[in-house]
Design an enzyme around this catalytic site. Structure first.
Site, PDB file in Angstrom:
ATOM      1  N   SER A  68       0.852  -1.173   0.000  1.00  0.00           N
ATOM      2  CA  SER A  68       0.000   0.000   0.000  1.00  0.00           C
ATOM      3  C   SER A  68       0.892   1.228   0.000  1.00  0.00           C
ATOM      4  O   SER A  68       1.758   1.363   0.861  1.00  0.00           O
ATOM      5  CB  SER A  68      -0.863  -0.045   1.251  1.00  0.00           C
ATOM      6  OG  SER A  68      -1.797   0.988   1.203  1.00  0.00           O
TER       7      SER A  68
ATOM      8  N   HIS B 287      -1.692   7.094  -5.156  1.00  0.00           N
ATOM      9  CA  HIS B 287      -1.937   5.933  -4.302  1.00  0.00           C
ATOM     10  C   HIS B 287      -1.898   4.677  -5.158  1.00  0.00           C
ATOM     11  O   HIS B 287      -2.389   4.668  -6.285  1.00  0.00           O
ATOM     12  CB  HIS B 287      -3.319   6.064  -3.650  1.00  0.00           C
ATOM     13  CG  HIS B 287      -3.870   4.773  -3.122  1.00  0.00           C
ATOM     14  ND1 HIS B 287      -4.980   4.158  -3.663  1.00  0.00           N
ATOM     15  CD2 HIS B 287      -3.440   3.976  -2.117  1.00  0.00           C
ATOM     16  CE1 HIS B 287      -5.224   3.041  -2.997  1.00  0.00           C
ATOM     17  NE2 HIS B 287      -4.320   2.897  -2.064  1.00  0.00           N
TER      18      HIS B 287
ATOM     19  N   GLU C 226      -0.589   3.118  13.065  1.00  0.00           N
ATOM     20  CA  GLU C 226       0.259   4.115  12.409  1.00  0.00           C
ATOM     21  C   GLU C 226       0.561   3.731  10.956  1.00  0.00           C
ATOM     22  O   GLU C 226       0.745   4.601  10.107  1.00  0.00           O
ATOM     23  CB  GLU C 226       1.557   4.335  13.190  1.00  0.00           C
ATOM     24  CG  GLU C 226       1.393   5.190  14.436  1.00  0.00           C
ATOM     25  CD  GLU C 226       0.972   6.637  14.160  1.00  0.00           C
ATOM     26  OE1 GLU C 226       1.181   7.122  13.039  1.00  0.00           O
ATOM     27  OE2 GLU C 226       0.417   7.265  15.073  1.00  0.00           O
ATOM     28  N   SER C 227       0.620   2.433  10.682  1.00  0.00           N
ATOM     29  CA  SER C 227       0.863   1.998   9.305  1.00  0.00           C
ATOM     30  C   SER C 227      -0.375   2.223   8.447  1.00  0.00           C
ATOM     31  O   SER C 227      -0.276   2.654   7.301  1.00  0.00           O
ATOM     32  CB  SER C 227       1.250   0.523   9.261  1.00  0.00           C
ATOM     33  OG  SER C 227       2.448   0.327   9.994  1.00  0.00           O
TER      34      SER C 227
ATOM     35  N   ARG D  21      -3.015  -6.487  -3.544  1.00  0.00           N
ATOM     36  CA  ARG D  21      -3.094  -7.459  -2.446  1.00  0.00           C
ATOM     37  C   ARG D  21      -3.632  -8.799  -2.935  1.00  0.00           C
ATOM     38  O   ARG D  21      -4.328  -8.886  -3.963  1.00  0.00           O
ATOM     39  CB  ARG D  21      -3.962  -6.920  -1.317  1.00  0.00           C
ATOM     40  CG  ARG D  21      -5.361  -6.577  -1.742  1.00  0.00           C
ATOM     41  CD  ARG D  21      -6.070  -5.701  -0.710  1.00  0.00           C
ATOM     42  NE  ARG D  21      -7.417  -5.363  -1.170  1.00  0.00           N
ATOM     43  CZ  ARG D  21      -7.695  -4.395  -2.034  1.00  0.00           C
ATOM     44  NH1 ARG D  21      -6.740  -3.631  -2.535  1.00  0.00           N
ATOM     45  NH2 ARG D  21      -8.941  -4.180  -2.415  1.00  0.00           N
TER      46      ARG D  21
ATOM     47  N   GLY E  67      -6.774  -5.999  13.057  1.00  0.00           N
ATOM     48  CA  GLY E  67      -5.728  -5.825  14.058  1.00  0.00           C
ATOM     49  C   GLY E  67      -4.420  -5.327  13.465  1.00  0.00           C
ATOM     50  O   GLY E  67      -3.347  -5.624  13.975  1.00  0.00           O
ATOM     51  N   GLY E  68      -4.518  -4.579  12.379  1.00  0.00           N
ATOM     52  CA  GLY E  68      -3.318  -4.001  11.764  1.00  0.00           C
ATOM     53  C   GLY E  68      -2.727  -2.921  12.656  1.00  0.00           C
ATOM     54  O   GLY E  68      -3.342  -2.512  13.650  1.00  0.00           O
ATOM     55  N   ARG E  69      -1.544  -2.442  12.284  1.00  0.00           N
ATOM     56  CA  ARG E  69      -0.870  -1.419  13.089  1.00  0.00           C
ATOM     57  C   ARG E  69      -1.435  -0.046  12.693  1.00  0.00           C
ATOM     58  O   ARG E  69      -1.334   0.364  11.531  1.00  0.00           O
ATOM     59  CB  ARG E  69       0.633  -1.497  12.793  1.00  0.00           C
ATOM     60  CG  ARG E  69       1.478  -0.463  13.529  1.00  0.00           C
ATOM     61  CD  ARG E  69       2.965  -0.704  13.254  1.00  0.00           C
ATOM     62  NE  ARG E  69       3.782   0.336  13.836  1.00  0.00           N
ATOM     63  CZ  ARG E  69       4.296   1.361  13.152  1.00  0.00           C
ATOM     64  NH1 ARG E  69       4.084   1.471  11.849  1.00  0.00           N
ATOM     65  NH2 ARG E  69       5.031   2.266  13.765  1.00  0.00           N
TER      66      ARG E  69
END
Lengths: 314, 314
Positions: free
Chosen positions: B106, B120, B276-277, B124, B272-274
């Site tokens: 991404s 952008h 800030e990412s 995936r 449940g990704g991070r």
């Protein structure tokens, strides 16, 4: 007969709520204009299915970066998305798209000075069904404070003013609504709250509508004395560029909450509200720095700590 | 036996996709660093249930205000919210929380100069079930351009580069994916698109996974030649304060799309990704001026016109 009809009309909760939110809009605008000499822009809009709103927004003021004081009185047929946004039970939407009525005031004030907290208040009355014999009705609303820098006495003053109103009516209200406020303004993906809370309630119909109208009216009256003394106390404090930057980062979180979680914003979009009126809540400027972490022990880090673990202020 | 197992492992689509997105991440970072001399910050994170990601973000560069080039390879058990965010059919989630695997890249690039568009891209691969005999799989992704000011030749170049890749594979792809891009990046409450489009596809599994992997790899390869010549052409153009302000207003719309509508952001939060990412996609600064309307006939108004009525660029 004519008089009888008139009396009946002025007595519906719909019309009394309409009067109350209009009066409150005027009071809050007066309080803002007393401090800031930039005039409000007023926009009157109509809702496709009935009703409409009056938005008053002040921008680039001397003290306030952006302040919106909006009322809306809308009616129409309820969509599935709206039922979802208002968390209607299944029984309440058996009729797949029942008629609804919603009247509310929504206020968001973003000051320039990072030492002055952002404030929000919102009170609304919602009905499903007929005006004279509503199938379902409730009141909702609350008020909460979002500082970039914490002044404990400001947090206490804001909470105490709202607690006094609650206690006068029902001693169980403040502890319950304070907790609900901390829960509602939780930004799940940040594991922190939007601000230091206040009161928040939804679907309130556990007393007579008369009594609850009196309660909600008192809450609405409490916003000016709860917030504006804080503004007066802080607006001329000195601040640095780096403190302004921190304020903008916090305003980024404000945007995150409002766009991702706020049911009021979702309800506004789904009910065909006016986009510019709904999004007046967003700050003039918001900042997203990748993975910004305030230095350990700094006032910024202390602020975040409070947002992670809500405090009992009074 | 050991060799056989190894061969089998290197041949799973999971591992090939992982290799492809890592290579693409490196290529795009190289292209950015060739122009901007500020280094990337790299963060490696782990996913609670398995896998993790590598985020590379550059901030306050000479040319780029913020650029994020992230990959993630995650697996776990699928929640209801994730099924919703990925638009899984009921049959595909009969098992209430089936195992899933998702690997993707991404990229979001926000330049300083308002004459250089934001870009952008995202590709995936998604699987439900077992790695050697997945129950369901698909590819998704695309690339799109978000200018604040329109340069027709830039829009043509970006679309043409992607059309060439599509046409090489299947002549029906570009018209279909161009349309899907215009549909996907629609900001309902603004009645406008986020940008001038590109290509977008989801749930792509109508060819063999071999063929589609080759297609998606070519798309990923096309981003550097599609975007960076535009950056080089525009980054040193002069601009005014008022043009910068318009860029920030457009970035506000970018935030609105990403936080309200983007299914990638929703999937990231729910899986449940991070945080800030996921939110590296947000610009450094975004602006919300109440009811801002660009002057009739201005370049800003022309830009909005294009966002309201998508154009056929090639």
């Amino acid at each position: 007969m004519k008089d009888g009809k008139m009396m009946l009309e002025t007595k519906t909760m719909r019309s009394r709520m309409e009067y109350m939110i209009k009066r409150t809009q005027q009071q809050i605008c007066d309080a803002i204009e007393k401090l800031d000499h930039v005039p409000f822009q007023e926009d009157i809009w109509s809702h496709a299915e009935g009703g409409g709103g009056i938005s008053r927004v002040l921008q680039n003021g001397t003290i306030f970066e952006k302040a919106g004081v909006n009322i809306s009185i809308i009616q129409g047929m309820m969509s599935k998305e709206m039922a979802c946004a208002t968390r209607l039970n299944k029984e309440e939407t058996e009729d797949r798209s029942p008629p609804f009525f919603a009247a509310g005031i929504s206020v968001v004030i973003h000051p320039h000075n990072p030492m002055v907290p952002t404030a929000h208040t919102n009170y609304r009355y919602f009905e499903v069904g007929d005006a004279y014999a509503p199938h379902t009705w409730w009141f909702g609303g609350g008020a909460d404070l979002t500082p970039a820098y914490l002044f404990t006495e400001d947090a206490i003053h804001f909470h105490q003013t709202h607690k006094d109103v609650c206690d006068h009516f029902d001693l169980s209200f403040y502890p319950q609504f304070k907790q609900q406020c901390d829960n509602y303004f939780y930004i799940v993906h940040r594991k922190e709250r939007r601000g230091i809370g206040g009161i928040f309630f939804e679907h309130l119909n556990n007393h007579s509508s008369e009594d609850l109208f009196a309660f909600v009216s008192s809450c609405a009256q409490a916003f000016v004395p709860a917030y504006f003394p804080i503004v007066q106390q802080r607006f001329s404090l000195p601040f640095t560029e780096s403190q302004k930057r921190w304020q903008q980062i916090r305003r980024g979180r404000y945007v995150e909450f409002n766009l991702v979680y706020d049911r009021g914003t979702a309800f506004g979009f789904h009910s065909g509200g006016r986009t510019e009126s709904i999004l007046m809540s967003l700050p003039l400027l918001a900042r997203w720095e990748y993975d910004y972490q305030p230095p350990y022990g700094s006032p910024e880090a202390q602020m975040v700590e409070i947002l992670r673990t809500p405090h009992e202020w009074v």
